[in-house]
Design an enzyme around this catalytic site. Structure first.
Site: not given
Lengths: 78, 172
Positions: B34-35
């Site tokens: 993430h991410f």
């Protein structure tokens, strides 16, 4: 507030389409009238109308008309 | 990762307001996903930070209704990214506190800029549902750093009930 406005308000509280509810609509037909719905209704009655109710009082309600009666008995429904 | 999303409490008036903080380490595994190449704290964790802070504020009252649990996210807005390693300062103000539910207005600041805000609703779970002797470690650490007497606590900010919490007998 008249009954039509009250029904719209109740529909909003339970995240239902406006016009879907009537005074005779049973709780069993309102999918979001579950335990969270009871808390949501309790909070909404308090915040919008200053009406304080307990979980027991709200859990005993069987139809949308029961909510209308609460509004009426508290002078919020013409 | 542990699901303790408040590192410490800075200010607390039981049942009214709380200021707390949380820093997520860049080493947390979640940032791998993430991410990739653009690590940011997930919005759901920011919500959870506010919920945990608000819950501690309510739990500090030590009322018989039990422990506060997030029941509804009434609204939430995310305005800025929160990066790994940044310290989130979490604010919660209790708006309504009833025996069956409570609501709180919350926001998080990073470097004095508001990054998100939310209105949350809490329900309560009886203490009997928890493991015997359970105490919130973050709340407990804060309370142990406070003056020892009820009178002293009360003078800090109407927090007399904090004493009740600290002095409560463990359940049999």
């Amino acid at each position: 507030m008249d009954q039509e406005q009250a029904l719209r308000w109740i529909a909003e509280v339970f995240e239902q389409e406006p016009g879907r509810l009537s005074s005779s609509t049973p709780r069993s037909e309102v999918a979001t009238w579950d335990s969270l719905g009871v808390l949501t209704l309790m909070a909404a009655l308090h915040e919008h109308f200053g009406i304080v109710m307990t979980t027991d009082q709200l859990t005993g309600m069987k139809t949308v008309g029961d909510i209308l009666e609460v509004l009426q008995s508290n002078g919020k429904l013409a | 990762m542990r699901f303790i999303l408040v590192d410490r409490i800075h200010e607390l008036v039981a049942g009214k307001t709380i200021v707390a903080e949380k820093t997520l380490s860049p080493e947390e595994e979640l940032f791998r996903d993430h991410f990739p190449g653009f690590a940011v704290v997930p919005g759901v964790l920011l919500i959870e930070m506010m919920a945990q802070a608000g819950g501690k504020c309510l739990d500090a009252e030590s009322q018989p209704r039990g422990y506060a649990m997030l029941a509804q996210i009434r609204s939430a807005s995310f305005r800025q990214w929160v990066r790994p390693g940044e310290t989130a300062r979490i604010f919660a103000t209790i708006v309504v506190s009833q025996p069956d539910y409570a609501t709180a207005r919350c926001h998080i600041e990073v470097a004095e800029r508001t990054v998100c805000s939310a209105e949350l609703m809490f329900a309560f779970v009886p203490a009997e549902q928890f493991v015997i002797g359970y105490r919130d470690p973050v709340l407990q650490a804060y309370l142990e750093g406070q003056p020892a007497t009820c009178e002293a606590n009360a003078s800090i900010g109407g927090g007399k009930l904090r004493c009740d919490y600290r002095d409560a007998e463990p359940r049999a």
